[in-house]
Design a protein around this motif. Structure first.
Motif, PDB file in Angstrom:
ATOM      1  N   ASP A 201       0.796  -1.224   0.000  1.00  0.00           N
ATOM      2  CA  ASP A 201       0.000   0.000   0.000  1.00  0.00           C
ATOM      3  C   ASP A 201       0.829   1.275   0.000  1.00  0.00           C
ATOM      4  OD1 ASP A 201       0.949  -0.373   2.546  1.00  0.00           O
ATOM      5  OD2 ASP A 201      -0.982  -0.138   3.550  1.00  0.00           O
ATOM      6  N   GLY A 388      -1.666  16.621   0.669  1.00  0.00           N
ATOM      7  CA  GLY A 388      -1.406  16.025   1.979  1.00  0.00           C
ATOM      8  C   GLY A 388      -0.789  16.974   2.977  1.00  0.00           C
ATOM      9  N   GLY A 393       1.589  13.603   5.005  1.00  0.00           N
ATOM     10  CA  GLY A 393       0.306  13.215   4.416  1.00  0.00           C
ATOM     11  C   GLY A 393       0.381  12.770   2.977  1.00  0.00           C
ATOM     12  N   ARG A 396      -1.163   9.115   2.043  1.00  0.00           N
ATOM     13  CA  ARG A 396      -2.625   9.170   2.210  1.00  0.00           C
ATOM     14  C   ARG A 396      -3.276   9.973   1.094  1.00  0.00           C
ATOM     15  NH1 ARG A 396      -2.463  11.698   6.410  1.00  0.00           N
ATOM     16  NH2 ARG A 396      -3.064  13.792   5.691  1.00  0.00           N
ATOM     17  N   SER A 399      -3.179   8.008  -2.218  1.00  0.00           N
ATOM     18  CA  SER A 399      -4.154   6.900  -2.143  1.00  0.00           C
ATOM     19  C   SER A 399      -5.566   7.383  -2.432  1.00  0.00           C
ATOM     20  CB  SER A 399      -4.123   6.260  -0.752  1.00  0.00           C
ATOM     21  OG  SER A 399      -2.909   5.595  -0.519  1.00  0.00           O
TER      22      SER A 399
END
Length: 437
Positions: A201, A388, A393, A396, A399
């Protein structure tokens, strides 16, 4: 990063100082010098040119003392580190790839593409006032050990531009990304073992998977009646996957892979293999190798009068193929591209790339597909940093990207696949050795 000084006003001695506060200005230029100028403006209601010319000498001396005090204060703030928050540290983007610092390699081309965008971002003020520093290092030895050491030393926000499947798999197997929480964005691979790894991920592919690419290529060739293929492939993870994908797609579409020929390590031994391929009944040859091997095969195949359609997968850099094989031999070779052709200015992102490449890139070098890939990955990185709020960030934010349009190419992450791109097009090498759409 290259920095410069903010131009002084026409006559700094006569500039007014009015009520307000102290400001620190910073601008990036290509001078290679980092300097700062403190500009006092609107501070404390002091007026160096009062309308009342009859003020006492005491009043003037008081004003001078105040100005000197302010100057001393601000200089102390800068020298002493109080004002360091106004000049934030660089955001480091780390690239570790074979030959990343050597002109002409795939890793270097990725670097030049990314640099063309990052330099433009820096001139515009960076991300949240921070400059992006692209640090490229040649991959040597154990990539996991090397990357861990570099992450510890430089504290990068992101890894970028690794080349090939093996390095990414090694980083994942050794849990380098998980242990450091540094994402990898824009590796030059579309391997299924990576694209389909739900646990990876922190890996973000900015090119389509090899499965998507092979499906598009085989279907497009089927539309012009090409049914019989030879696959010339490398014997690494990438080449073997492309060989197997060709067979699998062919079986679904009434096509046939009549032979799969493995590339020898010694490029001098490719000629006899090309001889054998010419003797086989086929309509096309898929080149699932890198540019040097592809060039050696194409030259010999053409010399022997081979008449099949030669199709280079995205592992082959078309510009380098044409340079190595020559314009005559490479003419007519189809090239699968997983980013817009640098010559196809129908795309806004290509026009932007062309402008920035001319400003910041090695203008003596013909723009390549790998440069465009690096540029697009850099766009995703900078957007992720912006969304982010910086380094913490970034993963995240990337994503959560959905239909992020960089100028004709869109990215959507967060699905089961680690690949956020679907763009694939076929180009061809013309009589002058240029890769055109």
């Amino acid at each position: 990063m290259h920095h410069g000084i903010v131009p002084n006003p026409p006559d700094e001695r006569r500039s007014r100082v009015e009520p307000g506060d102290v400001k620190l200005f910073y601008k990036a230029e290509s001078t290679g010098i980092s300097r700062f100028r403190i500009i006092f403006s609107r501070f404390g209601g002091i007026d160096p040119e009062p309308k009342n010319r009859t003020r006492t000498r005491v009043r003037r001396n008081q004003e001078v003392d105040v100005k000197r005090s302010l100057t001393a204060l601000c200089l102390a703030m800068v020298v002493g580190g109080v004002a360091q928050t106004a000049v934030a540290e660089d955001i480091v983007v780390l690239q570790v790839a074979p030959g990343a610092t050597k002109d002409g390699t795939v890793g270097w081309q990725l670097q030049m593409g990314a640099k063309s965008w990052f330099d433009e971002v820096n001139v515009r003020g960076g991300i949240g006032g921070k400059q992006i520093k692209l640090l490229s290092v040649d991959e040597t030895g154990d990539v996991s050990v090397q990357v861990k050491a570099l992450i510890k030393e430089h504290q990068p926000a992101v890894l970028f531009g690794t080349v090939g499947s093996a390095s990414v798999q090694k980083l994942l197997a050794d849990k380098v990304l998980d242990s450091t929480q540094v994402p990898l964005i824009g590796p030059r691979t579309g391997a299924g073992v990576i694209a389909n790894d739900k646990k990876a991920d922190l890996v973000f592919l900015t090119r389509p998977s090899y499965a998507d690419e092979m499906d598009k290529v085989m279907k497009q060739l089927a539309t012009i009646g090409i049914r019989k293929f030879v696959v010339f492939h490398s014997e690494d993870i990438t080449g073997l996957e492309l060989r197997d994908l060709a067979k699998a797609v062919a079986a679904k579409q009434n096509q046939t892979v009549v032979a799969a020929v493995a590339q020898p390590r010694d490029l001098g031994k490719i000629a006899p293999l090309a001889d054998a391929v010419v003797e086989k009944e086929h309509q096309a040859v898929l080149l699932a190798v890198e540019a040097p091997a592809a060039a050696a095969f194409v030259k010999r195949y053409r010399e022997l009068g081979g008449s099949g359609q030669l199709v280079a997968m995205s592992t082959v850099e078309g510009v380098r193929l044409a340079e190595m094989a020559g314009a005559k031999a490479s003419r007519g070779v189809a090239v699968s591209q997983v980013a817009p052709n640098p010559r196809n200015e129908a795309y806004a992102v290509v026009r932007e790339f062309t402008t920035n490449y001319r400003k910041y890139g090695p203008y003596t070098e013909e723009p390549t597909q790998a440069m465009m890939e690096g540029y697009l990955a850099a766009k995703v990185i900078s957007e992720g940093l912006k969304r982010g709020g910086g380094k913490a960030g970034l993963a995240r934010a990337v994503s959560g990207m959905s239909s992020y349009d960089v100028g004709g190419v869109t990215y959507s992450f967060g699905s089961a696949s680690r690949s956020g791109a679907k763009y694939i097009e076929m180009s061809v090498i013309d009589k002058d050795g240029r890769v055109t759409r």
